[in-house]
Design a protein around this motif. Sequence first.
Motif, mmCIF file in Angstrom:
data_model
loop_
_atom_site.group_PDB
_atom_site.id
_atom_site.type_symbol
_atom_site.label_atom_id
_atom_site.label_comp_id
_atom_site.label_asym_id
_atom_site.label_seq_id
_atom_site.Cartn_x
_atom_site.Cartn_y
_atom_site.Cartn_z
ATOM 1 N N ILE A 292 0.780 -1.270 0.075
ATOM 2 C CA ILE A 292 0.067 0.172 0.064
ATOM 3 C C ILE A 292 0.960 1.343 -0.008
ATOM 4 O O ILE A 292 1.928 1.460 0.794
ATOM 5 C CB ILE A 292 -0.841 0.055 1.057
ATOM 6 C CG1 ILE A 292 -1.631 -1.068 1.143
ATOM 7 C CG2 ILE A 292 -1.700 1.135 1.080
ATOM 8 C CD1 ILE A 292 -2.716 -1.485 2.473
ATOM 9 N N HIS A 293 0.667 2.185 -1.039
ATOM 10 C CA HIS A 293 1.506 3.563 -0.876
ATOM 11 C C HIS A 293 0.506 4.618 -1.539
ATOM 12 O O HIS A 293 -0.543 4.334 -1.954
ATOM 13 C CB HIS A 293 2.606 3.358 -1.974
ATOM 14 C CG HIS A 293 2.475 2.738 -3.227
ATOM 15 N ND1 HIS A 293 1.895 1.461 -3.588
ATOM 16 C CD2 HIS A 293 2.291 3.524 -4.496
ATOM 17 C CE1 HIS A 293 1.828 1.345 -4.823
ATOM 18 N NE2 HIS A 293 1.947 2.645 -5.318
ATOM 19 N N TYR A 294 1.156 6.041 -1.443
ATOM 20 C CA TYR A 294 0.590 7.031 -2.021
ATOM 21 C C TYR A 294 0.786 6.890 -3.600
ATOM 22 O O TYR A 294 1.733 6.154 -4.117
ATOM 23 C CB TYR A 294 1.310 8.364 -1.623
ATOM 24 C CG TYR A 294 0.795 8.647 -0.255
ATOM 25 C CD1 TYR A 294 -0.501 8.689 0.242
ATOM 26 C CD2 TYR A 294 1.832 8.747 0.766
ATOM 27 C CE1 TYR A 294 -0.739 9.177 1.452
ATOM 28 C CE2 TYR A 294 1.797 9.194 1.843
ATOM 29 C CZ TYR A 294 0.264 9.265 2.413
ATOM 30 O OH TYR A 294 -0.066 9.726 3.839
ATOM 31 N N LEU A 295 -0.047 7.369 -4.318
ATOM 32 C CA LEU A 295 0.084 7.459 -5.850
ATOM 33 C C LEU A 295 0.884 8.602 -6.179
ATOM 34 O O LEU A 295 0.367 9.820 -6.023
ATOM 35 C CB LEU A 295 -1.269 7.422 -6.394
ATOM 36 C CG LEU A 295 -2.263 6.239 -6.236
ATOM 37 C CD1 LEU A 295 -3.488 6.264 -6.815
ATOM 38 C CD2 LEU A 295 -1.562 4.833 -6.739
ATOM 39 N N SER A 296 1.557 8.296 -7.119
ATOM 40 C CA SER A 296 2.562 9.506 -7.798
ATOM 41 C C SER A 296 1.705 9.929 -9.060
ATOM 42 O O SER A 296 0.390 9.309 -9.396
ATOM 43 C CB SER A 296 3.767 9.062 -8.295
ATOM 44 O OG SER A 296 3.652 7.887 -9.373
ATOM 45 N N GLU A 297 2.082 11.212 -9.636
ATOM 46 C CA GLU A 297 1.241 11.670 -10.842
ATOM 47 C C GLU A 297 1.331 10.631 -11.836
ATOM 48 O O GLU A 297 0.263 10.460 -12.834
ATOM 49 C CB GLU A 297 1.810 12.931 -11.317
ATOM 50 C CG GLU A 297 1.839 14.125 -9.974
ATOM 51 C CD GLU A 297 2.213 15.494 -10.678
ATOM 52 O OE1 GLU A 297 2.579 15.360 -11.781
ATOM 53 O OE2 GLU A 297 2.187 16.337 -9.796
ATOM 54 N N LYS A 298 2.163 9.960 -12.118
ATOM 55 C CA LYS A 298 2.367 9.052 -13.239
ATOM 56 C C LYS A 298 1.230 7.949 -12.953
ATOM 57 O O LYS A 298 0.777 7.563 -13.953
ATOM 58 C CB LYS A 298 3.677 8.560 -13.408
ATOM 59 C CG LYS A 298 3.954 7.528 -14.629
ATOM 60 C CD LYS A 298 5.475 6.900 -14.738
ATOM 61 C CE LYS A 298 5.365 6.176 -15.858
ATOM 62 N NZ LYS A 298 4.493 5.048 -15.803
ATOM 63 N N GLU A 299 1.342 7.320 -11.625
ATOM 64 C CA GLU A 299 0.319 6.356 -11.499
ATOM 65 C C GLU A 299 -1.088 6.586 -11.582
ATOM 66 O O GLU A 299 -1.763 5.820 -12.229
ATOM 67 C CB GLU A 299 0.492 5.915 -10.052
ATOM 68 C CG GLU A 299 1.869 4.923 -9.893
ATOM 69 C CD GLU A 299 2.233 4.441 -8.369
ATOM 70 O OE1 GLU A 299 2.299 3.215 -8.275
ATOM 71 O OE2 GLU A 299 2.170 5.448 -7.649
#
Length: 416
Positions: free
Chosen positions: A278-285
């Motif tokens: 589980i992680h934060y989403l980057s702009e690319k994701e």
Amino acid sequence: MKIEHLLYDYLVETGISAASAAYINMFALLTAVLIIAFLIDFIIRKIIVQLFTQFTVKSKTNFDDLLVKNKVPRNIAHIIPLIFTLECTPLVFIDFQYIENIIQKGLEIFTIVLTLWIVRSLLNALKDYFKTLPRLKDKPIDSYIQVFMIFAWSFGFLSAFAILTGIEFIKFITTIGAASAVIILVFKDTILGFVASIQVSINDMVRIGDWITFEKFGADGDVIEINLSTVKVQNFDKTITTIPTYSLISDSFKNWRGMADSNGRRLKRSLNIKLNSIHYLSEKEVSDFKKIQSITAYLETRQADIDSYNKHQNINKELLLNGRNLTNIGVFRKYIETYIENHSGTNKEMMIMVRQLAPGTQGIPLEIYAFSNDKRWKNYEYIMSDIFDHIIAAVPYFNLEIFELPSNTNFINPKQ
């Protein structure tokens, strides 16, 4: 000359034998009494019901409405014709003492039954009225009424039996009390079964055809027979489980009738997601996830709200932890919810929810809670499997992993 002998005397004078004249006289009087009694009953019932109905219209309370609904006035109206019949019985059977005794006892027993009808209808009206009162809504009114009715029926049954046997009521009760210990000991199971059968019937706990699950007896199937002492359940493997009737009120079991009568059958199952995936989403994701058509609009709206908030608050986004962010598990939850809402096998009018449960040693459970629109077992299982086939296959697309315990192949050294 007595009025009840007018026809008798006339028939004897015409040459008919005394015995035949007596029978004809009796049947004529009986017919007349019955016709008059029915007419009185019809007229009195119409008058009382009409008066009650008119009174309920003008009354502000709803108790009188409940009296009419539970047929209290109708039952009370039977009292007058019954009294008339009781008074006329000695006149009708004046020459037939034996028949008069039988009819008299029958009418006395009917008086007991009528009294019980009136008491029952009155108690039902009180029960319905008490349930409308806010301070009594959480009270077991049904139980109190049932206990009172059990005593009333018991008293009525004993009274009727005393009338039939000709024993004085007090003496009859004393005799029953002395023998009750032996009766209870010998007929314990029968008595318990009888009481249970009454309670099961009154409370509508089980019907033939209901699917019940009774873990204590290993029963899981359809009820095929209910009798005084046992309930037979045909399990889904076609075996038969016999359950004591009393166990239905002394133990806990599950009746699936509510599900069968509803508009759907519950789907409730969870996936365990590995916490380290589980992680934060980057702009690319986020940009990549927008290619998933069912959540494109959601991501665009949600990301615009987040960017607006972060910009307004002057958040430093060089570090993802700062400000508000999307997470892969949050987007996955939204995807699952959207997928289930659009699935042809789910009931859209009932609850659809995807939620997180408390994290544990096997990751964080992601639970799906919904209802299928087909309640048949085979079709229900197909719908559930179809939904989870898709969800499990979709997990990697959100850079998540499902937790599972390692197998032997995980410990094999690939270099050997």
